[in-house]
Write a protein that holds these residues in place. Structure first.
Motif, short mmCIF file in Angstrom:
data_model
loop_
_atom_site.label_atom_id
_atom_site.label_comp_id
_atom_site.label_asym_id
_atom_site.label_seq_id
_atom_site.Cartn_x
_atom_site.Cartn_y
_atom_site.Cartn_z
N GLU A 41 0.89 -0.86 0.28
CA GLU A 41 0.22 0.36 0.36
C GLU A 41 0.52 1.48 -0.40
N ALA A 42 2.19 1.46 0.54
CA ALA A 42 2.69 2.16 0.72
C ALA A 42 3.22 2.47 -1.00
N ASP A 43 3.40 2.38 -2.00
CA ASP A 43 3.47 2.46 -3.16
C ASP A 43 2.00 2.50 -3.93
N TRP A 44 1.18 2.81 -3.55
CA TRP A 44 -0.57 3.17 -3.91
C TRP A 44 0.06 4.98 -3.94
N HIS A 45 0.81 5.30 -4.09
CA HIS A 45 0.73 6.81 -4.65
C HIS A 45 -0.63 7.19 -5.36
N ILE A 46 -1.10 6.94 -7.07
CA ILE A 46 -1.90 7.56 -7.16
C ILE A 46 -2.54 5.88 -7.84
N ASN A 47 -2.22 4.88 -7.46
CA ASN A 47 -2.96 3.63 -8.07
C ASN A 47 -3.58 3.35 -7.11
N ASN A 48 -4.86 2.54 -7.28
CA ASN A 48 -6.08 2.59 -6.84
C ASN A 48 -7.22 3.53 -6.52
N ALA A 49 -7.44 4.88 -6.46
CA ALA A 49 -7.51 5.81 -6.52
C ALA A 49 -8.96 5.59 -7.22
N HIS A 50 -9.90 5.66 -6.89
CA HIS A 50 -11.30 5.82 -7.44
C HIS A 50 -12.02 7.24 -6.69
N ASP A 51 -13.31 7.79 -6.81
CA ASP A 51 -14.02 8.69 -6.53
C ASP A 51 -13.50 9.75 -5.96
N PRO A 52 -12.27 9.85 -6.04
CA PRO A 52 -11.58 11.29 -5.11
C PRO A 52 -12.01 12.08 -4.77
N SER A 53 -11.39 12.20 -3.81
CA SER A 53 -12.39 13.65 -2.70
C SER A 53 -10.94 14.81 -2.39
N ILE A 54 -10.61 15.89 -2.50
CA ILE A 54 -10.22 17.14 -1.71
C ILE A 54 -10.27 17.86 -0.95
N ILE A 55 -9.29 18.37 0.29
CA ILE A 55 -8.64 19.03 0.43
C ILE A 55 -7.34 19.77 1.13
N PHE A 245 -21.51 19.84 -11.08
CA PHE A 245 -20.40 19.06 -11.71
C PHE A 245 -21.19 17.00 -11.49
N VAL A 246 -21.31 16.27 -12.89
CA VAL A 246 -21.96 15.31 -12.41
C VAL A 246 -20.99 14.59 -13.42
N SER A 247 -21.36 13.13 -13.26
CA SER A 247 -20.73 12.04 -14.42
C SER A 247 -21.63 10.97 -14.95
N TYR A 248 -21.89 11.19 -16.26
CA TYR A 248 -22.50 10.55 -16.95
C TYR A 248 -22.11 9.00 -17.78
N ASP A 249 -23.37 7.69 -17.13
CA ASP A 249 -22.78 6.60 -18.01
C ASP A 249 -21.87 5.73 -17.31
N SER A 250 -21.62 4.89 -17.75
CA SER A 250 -20.97 3.74 -17.61
C SER A 250 -19.45 3.86 -16.88
N LEU A 251 -18.97 3.78 -15.22
CA LEU A 251 -18.18 3.56 -14.87
C LEU A 251 -17.22 3.48 -14.94
N PHE A 252 -17.30 2.05 -16.24
CA PHE A 252 -16.64 0.90 -16.34
C PHE A 252 -15.94 1.05 -17.94
N SER A 253 -16.78 2.59 -18.18
CA SER A 253 -15.80 2.30 -19.88
C SER A 253 -16.48 3.77 -20.48
N ASP A 254 -17.57 4.06 -19.90
CA ASP A 254 -17.61 5.89 -20.63
C ASP A 254 -18.53 6.96 -19.84
N HIS A 309 -16.35 11.15 -11.58
CA HIS A 309 -16.26 11.15 -10.61
C HIS A 309 -15.59 11.95 -9.83
N ASN A 310 -15.52 13.29 -9.82
CA ASN A 310 -14.74 14.51 -9.67
C ASN A 310 -15.21 14.98 -8.43
N SER A 311 -14.08 15.47 -7.85
CA SER A 311 -14.25 16.86 -6.94
C SER A 311 -13.67 17.38 -7.60
N VAL A 312 -13.85 18.84 -6.80
CA VAL A 312 -13.22 20.48 -7.50
C VAL A 312 -12.06 21.17 -5.94
#
Length: 473
Positions: A41-55, A245-254, A309-312
């Protein structure tokens, strides 16, 4: 040609009074598809990130929280936490929880936690999380508090929940502060659409107990392929507008990101064409919303699938979009992307075609614009990836060839306008394109890029093929 010195001003290639601008230094780059990190996990810098939110914390550290996912094996539940000092290099922090909070687990039977968001009320951070199972709306949004983004976190229980028969789906929370300083929570997904409700800052929970808010956006039919989810609202003081901001369509493909705006946090939210984001009678529904980003491929390097699936982040007036994307070589991998947002003259957000590397909005010399480019148009009816096509900007202001009717103009600062004509001489469309000296992640070099909108609310990206004069040795 001008000589490029990394991190130093690049001179225009002609008159002394032409503006200087700076390209970002080469950023840290993490290897793709690195199987040696699967169990580290220590090497998961940007990998395995899904639906991220930031502060951004008070000490200047940026924190991203994200859904429980893992390439190659089931994820550990608990909400992933990462941190950065520059939005480019990211370090693993750990998990907010050791498992799924008991009340959320009992209501949903969830195996992992989804789509968190975090906000600071007073001296405490409030971490919102969602629990559900895919394809149902037996769902639960809870909240936990901590004095530090690195924990420990204390669960405070339910914010809102839903079940079969409810229109709302209690997932994808987002806390937004309105122009008067009052907090609200946007949430929801394709079952009944997107909702917004007032929040009590003393508890982080609904201002009116039992309130589920009011709907501000939806699509119909509510299917995975016709999804609208992942809401994120941001207020821009300059334009006095709320942006959904919203996300349209399938999260797996489009997956693709759409935007509407409103004078009021409760809507109605409309796109560049005046279409309401909650209008289910307008057809085709995929035409609604400014499509500012989708799957894409430039002519060189690897393309990306299903960004969304963004944050701003509003960082003292500098805006960034933070989202996940899947590489086209193997879409089971998911990576964290950060991109700069810039704003059109009419107050619409557009997104950099390249991931953030420290670039700044700057004045550009006209002599640096003419040449061979490639351009991506995010047509709203395109599923999957949008492909780059050649674009030639001739120094005399024509597009393509010297006898073309199509033309480009420059405002003398950092905005190019393309005008496309019909055969009869009437205007077919225009594109307002904002220039950014960026880092070309596909070709590993500095490059001049543009991002903007076509007059129908379609996103347009481009980058110069000669780069910044640096492709000539």
């Amino acid at each position: 040609m001008a000589m490029l010195l990394m991190g130093l001003p690049l001179l225009g290639c002609s008159a002394q009074d032409e503006p200087k601008f700076v390209y970002p230094d080469k950023p840290v780059q993490y290897p793709m598809y690195d199987k040696s990190t699967l169990n580290n996990e220590a090497d998961w810098h940007i990998n395995n990130a899904h639906d991220p939110s930031i502060i951004k914390a008070e000490d200047g550290t940026y924190y991203a929280v994200s859904t429980d996912v893992r390439v190659g094996s089931p994820p550990k539940p608990g909400i992933m936490v990462r941190k950065s000092k520059d939005l480019i290099a990211w370090d693993w922090v750990g998990y907010a929880f050791n498992g799924i909070p008991a009340e959320a687990a009992a209501w949903t039977g969830a195996a992992n936690l989804w789509a968190p968001d975090v906000h600071k009320f007073g001296e405490k951070y409030y971490l919102y999380y969602a629990a559900s199972t895919f394809g149902t709306n037996q769902s639960y949004i809870g909240v936990a508090t901590s004095a530090s983004m690195e924990g420990p976190w204390e669960d405070q229980g339910e914010v809102v929940k839903s079940q079969k028969g409810d229109e709302a789906n209690a997932i994808d929370p987002n806390i937004v502060i309105d122009a008067d300083g009052k907090p609200w929570m946007a949430y929801g997904s394709f079952f009944g659409g997107i909702y917004v409700m007032a929040i009590d800052p003393a508890t982080g929970k609904p201002a009116q107990p039992g309130d589920k808010g009011q709907r501000i956006a939806r699509r119909d039919p509510a299917t995975e392929e016709g999804a609208m989810e992942g809401p994120y609202i941001v207020y821009n003081e300059q334009f006095k507008q709320y942006y959904l901001f919203v996300s349209y369509d399938s999260l797996f493909s489009d997956y693709n990101v759409r935007v509407g705006r409103s004078d009021s946090i409760t809507g109605p939210y409309t796109d560049m064409n005046g279409q309401r984001m909650d209008d289910i009678d307008f057809l085709p529904q995929y035409e609604i919303g400014n499509k500012i980003m989708g799957g894409y491929r430039f002519s060189e390097g690897e393309g990306w699938i299903a960004p969304g699936h963004n944050s701003v982040l509003n960082d003292d007036g500098d805006f960034y979009i933070v989202h996940h994307a899947r590489p086209e070589g193997d879409k089971n991998w998911m990576y964290l992307h950060v991109r700069r947002i810039v704003w059109t003259k009419d107050g619409w957000p557009v997104v950099s075609p390249e991931r953030y590397a420290g670039e700044q909005v700057q004045k550009v010399a006209k002599s640096d614009i003419a040449g061979d480019w490639e351009r991506i148009v995010f047509d709203k009816d395109t599923d999957g990836q949008s492909e780059a096509e050649p674009l030639k900007l001739i120094a005399d202001g024509h597009v393509g060839t010297k006898d073309s009717k199509d033309e480009w103009t420059f405002d003398g600062d950092h905005t190019v306008t393309l005008t496309w004509y019909e055969e009869d001489g009437s205007v077919a469309s225009t594109e307002e394109l904002l220039l950014l000296p960026s880092w070309d992640w596909e070709r590993d070099m500095p490059v001049l890029t543009f991002t903007g909108l076509r007059s129908d609310g379609t996103g347009v990206w481009g980058k110069k093929q000669e780069g910044a004069g640096n492709s000539k040795k």
